[in-house]
Motif scaffolding. Structure first.
Motif, PDB file in Angstrom:
ATOM      1  N   MET A  77       0.695  -1.211   0.050  1.00 18.41           N
ATOM      2  CA  MET A  77       0.000  -0.031   0.040  1.00 18.41           C
ATOM      3  C   MET A  77       0.982   1.333   0.007  1.00 18.41           C
ATOM      4  O   MET A  77       0.409   2.225  -0.620  1.00 18.41           O
ATOM      5  N   ALA A  78       1.907   1.394   0.591  1.00 16.86           N
ATOM      6  CA  ALA A  78       2.899   2.448   0.768  1.00 16.86           C
ATOM      7  C   ALA A  78       3.376   2.746  -0.552  1.00 16.86           C
ATOM      8  O   ALA A  78       3.920   4.141  -0.866  1.00 16.86           O
ATOM      9  N   LEU A  79       3.437   1.838  -1.521  1.00 13.46           N
ATOM     10  CA  LEU A  79       4.113   1.978  -2.820  1.00 13.46           C
ATOM     11  C   LEU A  79       3.024   2.334  -3.780  1.00 13.46           C
ATOM     12  O   LEU A  79       3.378   2.130  -5.082  1.00 13.46           O
ATOM     13  N   ARG A  80       1.730   2.374  -3.334  1.00 18.12           N
ATOM     14  CA  ARG A  80       0.581   2.529  -4.511  1.00 18.12           C
ATOM     15  C   ARG A  80       0.741   3.500  -5.444  1.00 18.12           C
ATOM     16  O   ARG A  80       0.838   3.175  -6.749  1.00 18.12           O
ATOM     17  N   ASP A  81       1.036   5.017  -5.166  1.00 18.14           N
ATOM     18  CA  ASP A  81       1.639   5.722  -6.294  1.00 18.14           C
ATOM     19  C   ASP A  81       2.798   5.457  -7.115  1.00 18.14           C
ATOM     20  O   ASP A  81       2.519   5.795  -8.497  1.00 18.14           O
ATOM     21  N   ARG A  82       3.615   4.856  -6.587  1.00 12.51           N
ATOM     22  CA  ARG A  82       4.888   4.668  -7.173  1.00 12.51           C
ATOM     23  C   ARG A  82       4.469   3.393  -8.192  1.00 12.51           C
ATOM     24  O   ARG A  82       5.244   3.468  -9.371  1.00 12.51           O
ATOM     25  N   ALA A  83       3.753   2.358  -7.694  1.00  7.29           N
ATOM     26  CA  ALA A  83       3.524   1.212  -8.661  1.00  7.29           C
ATOM     27  C   ALA A  83       2.687   1.617  -9.636  1.00  7.29           C
ATOM     28  O   ALA A  83       2.972   1.374 -11.060  1.00  7.29           O
ATOM     29  N   ILE A  84       1.573   2.514  -9.608  1.00 11.29           N
ATOM     30  CA  ILE A  84       0.908   3.150 -10.758  1.00 11.29           C
ATOM     31  C   ILE A  84       1.827   4.094 -11.885  1.00 11.29           C
ATOM     32  O   ILE A  84       1.765   3.882 -12.954  1.00 11.29           O
ATOM     33  N   GLY A  85       2.822   4.649 -11.092  1.00 11.26           N
ATOM     34  CA  GLY A  85       3.462   5.472 -11.988  1.00 11.26           C
ATOM     35  C   GLY A  85       4.591   4.637 -12.958  1.00 11.26           C
ATOM     36  O   GLY A  85       4.791   4.775 -14.021  1.00 11.26           O
ATOM     37  N   LEU A  86       5.110   3.520 -12.220  1.00 13.79           N
ATOM     38  CA  LEU A  86       6.016   2.550 -13.085  1.00 13.79           C
ATOM     39  C   LEU A  86       5.467   1.719 -14.240  1.00 13.79           C
ATOM     40  O   LEU A  86       5.798   1.736 -15.317  1.00 13.79           O
ATOM     41  N   VAL A  87       4.263   1.277 -13.758  1.00 12.99           N
ATOM     42  CA  VAL A  87       3.459   0.944 -14.873  1.00 12.99           C
ATOM     43  C   VAL A  87       3.038   1.648 -16.169  1.00 12.99           C
ATOM     44  O   VAL A  87       3.132   1.342 -17.349  1.00 12.99           O
ATOM     45  N   MET A  88       2.565   2.821 -15.745  1.00 13.01           N
ATOM     46  CA  MET A  88       2.423   3.731 -16.707  1.00 13.01           C
ATOM     47  C   MET A  88       3.604   4.352 -17.531  1.00 13.01           C
ATOM     48  O   MET A  88       3.728   4.878 -18.518  1.00 13.01           O
ATOM     49  N   GLY A  89       4.614   4.317 -16.692  1.00 16.37           N
ATOM     50  CA  GLY A  89       6.030   4.756 -17.282  1.00 16.37           C
ATOM     51  C   GLY A  89       6.362   3.815 -18.282  1.00 16.37           C
ATOM     52  O   GLY A  89       7.366   4.067 -19.161  1.00 16.37           O
ATOM     53  N   GLY A  90       5.579   2.679 -18.547  1.00 13.31           N
ATOM     54  CA  GLY A  90       6.129   1.827 -19.639  1.00 13.31           C
ATOM     55  C   GLY A  90       5.684   2.344 -20.905  1.00 13.31           C
ATOM     56  O   GLY A  90       6.501   2.151 -22.112  1.00 13.31           O
ATOM     57  N   GLY A  91       4.741   3.512 -20.910  1.00 13.53           N
ATOM     58  CA  GLY A  91       4.591   4.222 -22.096  1.00 13.53           C
ATOM     59  C   GLY A  91       5.841   4.947 -22.658  1.00 13.53           C
ATOM     60  O   GLY A  91       5.852   5.177 -23.818  1.00 13.53           O
ATOM     61  N   VAL A  92       6.927   5.229 -21.847  1.00 12.47           N
ATOM     62  CA  VAL A  92       8.250   5.679 -22.488  1.00 12.47           C
ATOM     63  C   VAL A  92       8.615   5.035 -23.443  1.00 12.47           C
ATOM     64  O   VAL A  92       9.324   5.485 -24.449  1.00 12.47           O
ATOM     65  N   LEU A  93       8.730   3.651 -23.184  1.00 15.67           N
ATOM     66  CA  LEU A  93       9.276   2.629 -24.571  1.00 15.67           C
ATOM     67  C   LEU A  93       8.465   2.915 -25.445  1.00 15.67           C
ATOM     68  O   LEU A  93       8.926   2.789 -26.667  1.00 15.67           O
ATOM     69  N   ALA A  94       7.201   2.770 -25.195  1.00 18.49           N
ATOM     70  CA  ALA A  94       6.294   2.941 -26.388  1.00 18.49           C
ATOM     71  C   ALA A  94       6.261   4.196 -27.249  1.00 18.49           C
ATOM     72  O   ALA A  94       6.169   4.310 -28.431  1.00 18.49           O
ATOM     73  N   ALA A  95       6.893   5.452 -26.613  1.00 19.62           N
ATOM     74  CA  ALA A  95       7.090   6.711 -27.188  1.00 19.62           C
ATOM     75  C   ALA A  95       7.847   6.684 -28.290  1.00 19.62           C
ATOM     76  O   ALA A  95       8.064   7.238 -29.237  1.00 19.62           O
ATOM     77  N   PHE A  96       9.147   5.720 -28.288  1.00 18.36           N
ATOM     78  CA  PHE A  96       9.969   5.377 -29.207  1.00 18.36           C
ATOM     79  C   PHE A  96       9.843   4.277 -30.123  1.00 18.36           C
ATOM     80  O   PHE A  96       9.661   4.247 -31.292  1.00 18.36           O
ATOM     81  N   PHE A  97       9.150   3.349 -29.487  1.00 22.96           N
ATOM     82  CA  PHE A  97       8.882   2.141 -30.447  1.00 22.96           C
ATOM     83  C   PHE A  97       7.646   2.207 -31.086  1.00 22.96           C
ATOM     84  O   PHE A  97       7.712   1.707 -32.331  1.00 22.96           O
ATOM     85  N   GLY A  98       6.582   2.869 -30.812  1.00 29.23           N
ATOM     86  CA  GLY A  98       5.376   2.961 -31.253  1.00 29.23           C
ATOM     87  C   GLY A  98       5.505   3.841 -32.635  1.00 29.23           C
ATOM     88  O   GLY A  98       5.050   3.257 -33.793  1.00 29.23           O
ATOM     89  N   PRO A  99       5.993   4.973 -32.679  1.00 25.77           N
ATOM     90  CA  PRO A  99       6.257   5.668 -33.890  1.00 25.77           C
ATOM     91  C   PRO A  99       7.034   5.242 -34.790  1.00 25.77           C
ATOM     92  O   PRO A  99       7.095   4.996 -36.103  1.00 25.77           O
ATOM     93  N   TRP A 100       8.169   4.438 -34.388  1.00 28.74           N
ATOM     94  CA  TRP A 100       9.221   3.885 -35.352  1.00 28.74           C
ATOM     95  C   TRP A 100       8.343   2.621 -35.858  1.00 28.74           C
ATOM     96  O   TRP A 100       8.402   2.353 -37.215  1.00 28.74           O
ATOM     97  N   LEU A 101       7.617   1.708 -35.192  1.00 28.42           N
ATOM     98  CA  LEU A 101       6.662   0.770 -35.810  1.00 28.42           C
ATOM     99  C   LEU A 101       5.686   1.112 -36.725  1.00 28.42           C
ATOM    100  O   LEU A 101       5.753   0.909 -37.783  1.00 28.42           O
ATOM    101  N   ALA A 102       5.338   2.322 -36.591  1.00 30.51           N
ATOM    102  CA  ALA A 102       4.542   3.075 -37.438  1.00 30.51           C
ATOM    103  C   ALA A 102       5.066   3.361 -38.766  1.00 30.51           C
ATOM    104  O   ALA A 102       4.490   3.159 -39.879  1.00 30.51           O
ATOM    105  N   ARG A 103       6.191   3.888 -38.605  1.00 26.86           N
ATOM    106  CA  ARG A 103       7.096   4.419 -40.013  1.00 26.86           C
ATOM    107  C   ARG A 103       7.216   3.098 -40.721  1.00 26.86           C
ATOM    108  O   ARG A 103       7.054   3.013 -41.866  1.00 26.86           O
TER     109      ARG A 103
END
Length: 392
Positions: A124-150
């Protein structure tokens, strides 16, 4: 941070990579296949409609079968949608393509619950950090998604068919990652006992703030983001510029996630949501300056930051509105309200950007972006009236 939260973050990265690819190509496919230009963003809207249709069943299915089985089911449905969309591209069938994006949206609807699974997989003490880490997976997507689209856009003889083959590969990898993920069974996460009536839960001030913040943050962001490929194409910008703009936008959406949890714990969700609203409004004002590539980049970066600072704190705030036994219904209500709004904004993006233009559309979003701030101010005022000694 538990290893399973890291695996959920990778699943989130794969999900968002696919979403970026869809954002970049679906409006262009719509413009190519639609019987009328006003229908160009309809495939994006049906994707969000599918997500909206999944919100309530996904939460209830996971309450019964568990998160892992629910996520596996969602990925399989997404793969069915990819197959339908690919067939539609070969046949140049617009309405069949809309069916495909609707099925893909249902699969994405299951994946939207990764952030709640992270809360359950972490202390419970790491609730907000866990949410942030999971949503932070989108950083990889920010590079990979547009590259894949191209690289996938012209990878097959049929235009954009390669994009959907790439999307299918993403969902297959996510299936493999999920098979290696260990999540708590539903009896440990959803509790037992007598739940309160749903009406009582949704009338709580904390629920109202959480839902409105997520709803406005996601709705404003999605409307402007979905309109961006059409606005940039109309302004004469190359597809590579469109993909790069979306890439910077998604990076701004997810890169702060690694710090958002810490900031929310330190400053509180209301202050973070206020900052997010101001960033969303700043994005709308930045769009008034110029329609060059730099102008689009700047506006979309602010838009991404505003989404992050509204949606992530709202997710953590929502967990304060329910007891474990009330989790499934409360999360379902939240997801349905938020993503119904997102579906509507996706449907309206094409007609509005064609009717109003990029500049006026964004100007109208500025006051809308400030609505959660108004609700927070009203709630503070109500508390002060009840107790004059309250300072915040």
């Amino acid at each position: 941070m538990p290893f399973n939260v890291t695996l959920l973050s990778l699943c989130q990265a794969l999900l968002v990579s696919g979403n970026i690819l869809l954002i970049a190509v679906s409006p262009l496919i719509g413009a190519r296949l639609a019987p009328d230009p006003a229908w160009s963003t309809a495939p994006v809207a049906t994707q969000w409609l599918g997500l909206m249709c999944a919100t309530i069943p996904a939460s209830l299915i996971m309450a019964r079968l568990g998160r892992k089985r629910g996520f596996l089911l969602g990925n399989l449905l997404g793969l069915v949608g990819v197959a339908v969309a690919a067939q539609a591209l070969v046949a140049e069938a617009f309405f069949l393509f809309m069916l495909g994006t609707w099925l893909i949206g249902i699969g994405i609807g299951f994946g939207q619950l990764y952030r709640f699974a992270a809360v359950e997989a972490a202390p419970m003490a790491l609730r907000d950090r866990a949410i942030g880490l999971v949503m932070g997976g989108g950083v990889l997507a920010a590079f990979f998604g547009p590259w894949l689209a191209r690289i996938s856009r012209e990878a097959a003889t049929t235009p954009f068919l390669g994009s959907f083959l790439g999307l299918g590969a993403l969902y297959l990898v996510a299936l493999l990652v999920l098979l290696a993920t260990r999540l708590p069974p539903p009896e440990k996460t959803h509790g037992d006992g007598q739940p309160r009536p749903l009406g009582e839960i949704v009338r709580q001030p904390v629920f109202l703030v959480a839902v409105l913040s997520a709803l406005i943050g996601y709705g404003v962001m999605n409307l402007a983001m979905t309109a961006t490929p059409l606005a940039m194409s109309g302004a004469g910008h190359h597809f590579d510029h469109v993909a790069t703009t979306i890439q910077w936008h998604v990076l701004a959406m997810f890169l702060p996630s690694f710090a958002t949890g810490h900031l929310t714990t330190r400053f509180g969700a209301p202050r973070m949501i206020t900052a997010g609203c101001l960033l969303l409004a700043a994005s709308g004002m930045a769009a008034q300056v110029e329609a060059g590539v730099t102008g689009f980049h700047f506006a979309l970066v602010l838009l991404g930051l505003g989404w992050n600072f509204t949606f992530l704190p709202a997710t953590g705030l929502l967990t304060e509105a329910y007891r474990p036994v009330e989790k499934a219904r409360t999360q379902a209500a939240n997801e349905f309200l938020v993503f119904s709004t997102v579906a509507v904004t996706a449907l309206l993006a094409g007609p509005l950007v064609n009717l109003l233009g990029w500049t006026l559309l964004n100007a109208l979003l500025v006051p809308l972006a400030l609505a959660p701030m108004a609700l927070l101010a009203w709630q503070r005022l109500a508390r002060r009236r009840q107790d004059p000694h309250i300072s915040g």
